[in-house]
Each structure stands twice: as structure tokens, then as C-alpha cells.
Motif scaffolding. Structure first.
Motif, PDB file in Angstrom:
ATOM      1  N   LYS A  24      36.425  38.280  36.028  1.00 49.37           N
ATOM      2  CA  LYS A  24      36.983  37.155  36.281  1.00 49.37           C
ATOM      3  C   LYS A  24      38.468  37.205  36.408  1.00 49.37           C
ATOM      4  O   LYS A  24      39.202  38.068  35.713  1.00 49.37           O
ATOM      5  N   GLY A  25      39.277  36.639  37.401  1.00 46.98           N
ATOM      6  CA  GLY A  25      40.711  36.682  37.705  1.00 46.98           C
ATOM      7  C   GLY A  25      41.241  37.728  38.278  1.00 46.98           C
ATOM      8  O   GLY A  25      42.151  37.844  38.923  1.00 46.98           O
ATOM      9  N   GLU A  26      40.236  38.659  38.620  1.00 48.88           N
ATOM     10  CA  GLU A  26      40.616  40.091  39.332  1.00 48.88           C
ATOM     11  C   GLU A  26      40.669  39.890  40.678  1.00 48.88           C
ATOM     12  O   GLU A  26      39.562  39.314  41.305  1.00 48.88           O
ATOM     13  N   SER A  27      41.774  39.997  41.303  1.00 46.07           N
ATOM     14  CA  SER A  27      42.152  39.857  42.764  1.00 46.07           C
ATOM     15  C   SER A  27      42.426  40.733  43.522  1.00 46.07           C
ATOM     16  O   SER A  27      43.254  41.612  42.907  1.00 46.07           O
ATOM     17  N   GLY A  66      28.477  34.935  35.349  1.00 46.53           N
ATOM     18  CA  GLY A  66      29.442  34.251  34.253  1.00 46.53           C
ATOM     19  C   GLY A  66      30.625  35.266  34.218  1.00 46.53           C
ATOM     20  O   GLY A  66      31.671  34.539  33.390  1.00 46.53           O
ATOM     21  N   GLU A  67      30.502  36.462  34.340  1.00 49.46           N
ATOM     22  CA  GLU A  67      31.579  37.270  33.872  1.00 49.46           C
ATOM     23  C   GLU A  67      32.481  37.560  35.095  1.00 49.46           C
ATOM     24  O   GLU A  67      33.547  38.406  34.983  1.00 49.46           O
TER      25      GLU A  67
END
Length: 84
Positions: A74-77, A37-38
Motif C-alpha cells: 500500500k502506498g507504493e507508487s 488488504g495489504e
């Protein structure tokens, strides 16, 4: 499964079990990525094998020689980190 709590347990660096897992991505005997979820959980090691996964319950299990676990939000790339 948004906002579902998860657990991650590693026994003697040989057995891994987790709950609250939404999916598995990028699996190889040397690393795999779990989606929860996170964000993501990246697990590294050798001779790793998935022994169980249920998308309905979120239960996951694997065996192998585990050497590292990394959490990524989330969103960390990679590109995002590279160009900071």
C-alpha cells in the motif's frame, strides 16, 4: 476486508485463482491489478480473461498465459520509486 488473509494459486501457468481480493483495477488481456488488504497484485501475461469475481466473498478467477506476478505494498507508487 482489511487484514483478511489471501491466497493466490496458479495452475500450469494457465489458471489463476485468488481469495481475499477487494477489487480489480487496470484489466487488459496483457495485465491486470488485483487490490487486496495489504496493497496490489500485478499479474502479467497474454490472452487473460476474468472468469469470476465476487466482491462480497473476495473470490477471483482468471484464465490465460500467466508470465509474472508482482506484489506492491500500500502506498507504493511509480513516482515514489522514481524519486527515491
Amino acid at each position: 476486508m482489511e487484514n483478511v488473509q489471501h491466497t493466490l494459486t496458479i495452475e500450469n501457468r494457465k489458471r489463476l485463482s485468488a481469495s481475499g481480493i477487494e477489487g480489480v483495477r487496470d484489466f487488459s488481456p496483457a495485465s491486470f491489478t488485483l487490490i487486496y488488504g495489504e496493497g496490489r497484485i500485478i499479474v502479467s501475461g497474454s490472452d487473460m480473461k476474468i472468469t469470476a469475481f465476487s466482491k462480497q466473498t473476495g473470490a477471483f478467477a482468471a484464465v490465460g498465459n500467466f508470465t509474472a506476478v508482482k506484489y506492491a505494498a500500500k502506498g507504493e507508487s511509480f513516482a515514489k520509486k522514481l524519486f527515491k
